[in-house]
Design a protein around this motif. Structure first.
Motif, PDB file in Angstrom:
ATOM      1  N   UNK A 124      -3.300 -19.659  16.003  1.00  0.00           N
ATOM      2  CA  UNK A 124      -4.018 -19.431  14.756  1.00  0.00           C
ATOM      3  C   UNK A 124      -5.466 -19.038  15.034  1.00  0.00           C
ATOM      4  N   UNK A 125      -6.123 -19.738  15.959  1.00  0.00           N
ATOM      5  CA  UNK A 125      -7.524 -19.439  16.272  1.00  0.00           C
ATOM      6  C   UNK A 125      -7.683 -18.006  16.763  1.00  0.00           C
ATOM      7  N   UNK A 126      -6.817 -17.586  17.662  1.00  0.00           N
ATOM      8  CA  UNK A 126      -6.901 -16.233  18.203  1.00  0.00           C
ATOM      9  C   UNK A 126      -6.581 -15.205  17.122  1.00  0.00           C
ATOM     10  N   UNK A 127      -5.543 -15.474  16.334  1.00  0.00           N
ATOM     11  CA  UNK A 127      -5.186 -14.538  15.280  1.00  0.00           C
ATOM     12  C   UNK A 127      -6.287 -14.366  14.248  1.00  0.00           C
ATOM     13  N   UNK A 128      -6.978 -15.457  13.912  1.00  0.00           N
ATOM     14  CA  UNK A 128      -8.053 -15.369  12.929  1.00  0.00           C
ATOM     15  C   UNK A 128      -9.222 -14.547  13.450  1.00  0.00           C
ATOM     16  N   UNK A 163     -12.392 -23.441  22.935  1.00  0.00           N
ATOM     17  CA  UNK A 163     -11.564 -24.600  23.294  1.00  0.00           C
ATOM     18  C   UNK A 163     -10.256 -24.589  22.509  1.00  0.00           C
ATOM     19  N   UNK A 164     -10.356 -24.295  21.218  1.00  0.00           N
ATOM     20  CA  UNK A 164      -9.154 -24.230  20.388  1.00  0.00           C
ATOM     21  C   UNK A 164      -8.242 -23.091  20.823  1.00  0.00           C
ATOM     22  N   UNK A 165      -8.835 -21.965  21.170  1.00  0.00           N
ATOM     23  CA  UNK A 165      -8.075 -20.763  21.486  1.00  0.00           C
ATOM     24  C   UNK A 165      -7.383 -20.826  22.837  1.00  0.00           C
ATOM     25  N   UNK A 166      -7.690 -21.819  23.632  1.00  0.00           N
ATOM     26  CA  UNK A 166      -7.100 -21.913  24.970  1.00  0.00           C
ATOM     27  C   UNK A 166      -6.341 -23.213  25.172  1.00  0.00           C
ATOM     28  N   UNK A 167      -6.101 -23.957  24.098  1.00  0.00           N
ATOM     29  CA  UNK A 167      -5.422 -25.241  24.209  1.00  0.00           C
ATOM     30  C   UNK A 167      -3.931 -25.150  23.942  1.00  0.00           C
ATOM     31  N   UNK A 168      -3.292 -26.329  23.955  1.00  0.00           N
ATOM     32  CA  UNK A 168      -1.843 -26.416  23.769  1.00  0.00           C
ATOM     33  C   UNK A 168      -1.455 -27.187  22.512  1.00  0.00           C
ATOM     34  N   UNK A 169      -2.414 -27.746  21.783  1.00  0.00           N
ATOM     35  CA  UNK A 169      -2.088 -28.562  20.612  1.00  0.00           C
ATOM     36  C   UNK A 169      -1.386 -27.727  19.548  1.00  0.00           C
ATOM     37  N   UNK A 170      -0.437 -28.361  18.856  1.00  0.00           N
ATOM     38  CA  UNK A 170       0.177 -27.715  17.704  1.00  0.00           C
ATOM     39  C   UNK A 170      -0.652 -28.028  16.460  1.00  0.00           C
TER      40      UNK A 170
END
Length: 415
Positions: free
Chosen positions: A168-172, A142-149
């Protein structure tokens, strides 16, 4: 210092504060001689960083006052000096990062920035064993596909931090050598989708349940050949690192787009919308008809995308330019050499979780120059409308000047 005498260092990261704290606590419980160093950046806007240093039964906490409240100052002024002081005095260190930090940038600093002028870097003194990322797979997707900053989610208090949670989620996860999964009881289908994404994003990283985590899993893991072990990648590295599966699984699919003619800048700009919906990650090397010498790096996560210059193609360069690059890049350029384009190529990998890969491929292919446009020649291409700045964000933002490090990757400020 001989490798066997070196302090071992592991970088621990994750968006979930409770999850990473539980992982750090578990490692410390299983090996009381570990040192766990953590910098909490929640008060960074006011120039304050809360440092916590744990070893054995001691738990030291201190407040750092920085002249400038920024991530780079924290790393340069305290993270690097503290780890440098510990090197050689303790056996193992867990560098527990704040959720807002991306491990690739931190690992780059560990290997490239000296704690004192003219002194050694951290990786000159310690053995960097790798990066451990803690995820609860469904929440992570959910975090990796959202738009929130990050500021919108309360993960950053720095006013000009415009990074998204997805970036950040994807990079981590993508940079992880080991993925530690937090127990949860999600819908089985959603869990299957999240695992299918992680299989493709971090194919070499073993997954270990938090409840069974042992120090040996992260300090001396039997990682497969090709594991990053905290070493940043380069623009010309293979895009399908670790040979991830290409077949569809739970609706998750990978598109590999390749072409040997340039993009029309304006049509590519329009096509980028297809990478911002239903896509977990896109990354790759591209070239525009208006910029025949520039290697452009495209990278997206969730609803955010950035394109920036990351070096130059070897086509039409002199012998000194060829000598300046590593053997792998010379081999790649030579093997794929085109009589007209040289080593210029479009190579983009797109990881889709809801988007239709064929629609993305059609959009990208329609953005290439047509046969008639190619026939007009390079002088004509220079007059094509070009909406891209030196660094281009989607959604569109004011262009910023681009920088690149020695590997050709954009540094943290330009992502």
């Amino acid at each position: 210092m001989a490798e066997r005498e070196r302090t071992e260092l592991v970088v621990l990261v994750g968006l979930d504060r409770d999850g990473t704290e539980a992982a750090a606590g578990r490692l410390l419980e299983r090996d009381p001689a570990l040192v766990v160093l953590h910098h909490d950046l929640r008060d960074l806007r006011r120039g304050r960083v809360h440092r916590r240093l744990r070893v054995g039964g001691s738990d030291g906490r201190s407040l750092l006052e920085l002249a400038h409240g920024c991530v780079s100052c924290t790393i340069r002024e305290d993270v690097l000096p503290t780890v440098t002081r510990l090197a050689g005095r303790v056996r193992r260190i867990v560098l527990h990062l704040d959720p807002a930090l991306e491990p690739e940038a931190v690992c780059w600093a560990l290997g490239a920035v000296a704690a004192t002028p003219g002194g050694p870097t951290v990786t000159d003194l310690v053995s960097l064993r790798g990066v451990v990322t803690v995820v609860e797979p469904v929440r992570w997707l959910d975090d990796a596909t959202g738009d929130d900053t990050l500021p919108e989610r309360g993960l950053s208090t720095v006013p000009d931090d415009e990074r998204t949670v997805a970036q950040v989620a994807v990079g981590q996860a993508e940079f992880a050598d080991v993925l530690v999964t937090v127990p949860a009881a999600p819908d089985a289908w959603e869990l299957a989708r999240a695992n299918a994404v992680l299989d493709r994003l971090a194919p070499l990283a073993p997954r270990i349940r938090l409840t069974g985590l042992e120090p040996a899993d992260v300090f001396s893991p039997a990682l497969p050949a090709g594991a990053r072990r905290g070493v940043p990648g380069g623009v010309h590295d293979p895009l399908l690192r670790g040979a991830p599966p290409l077949e569809s699984d739970a609706g998750v699919r990978t598109l590999v787009f390749a072409a040997r003619r340039p993009f029309h800048p304006e049509r590519l700009h329009d096509a980028l919308d297809h990478l911002l919906d239903g896509v977990v990650r896109s990354r790759g090397r591209i070239w525009l008809a208006t910029r025949p010498d520039a290697v452009l790096w495209l990278e997206s996560a969730g609803g955010g995308l950035r394109i920036a210059q990351a070096g130059e193609w070897l086509a039409e360069r002199d012998a000194a330019a060829w000598d300046a690059v590593d053997d792998d890049r010379r081999a790649l350029a030579s093997l794929a050499w085109h009589p007209r384009w040289g080593d210029r190529a479009q190579d983009v990998v797109v990881l889709c979780h809801r988007a239709v890969p064929s629609e993305i491929e059609d959009a990208l292919r329609s953005a290439l120059l047509t046969d008639d446009e190619l026939a007009l020649g390079r002088a004509s291409w220079a007059d094509l409308p070009d909406p891209f700045g030196h660094v281009h964000d989607e959604p569109c933002a004011d262009p910023l000047p681009a920088r690149s490090d020695a590997t050709g990757r954009l540094d943290e400020g330009e992502r």
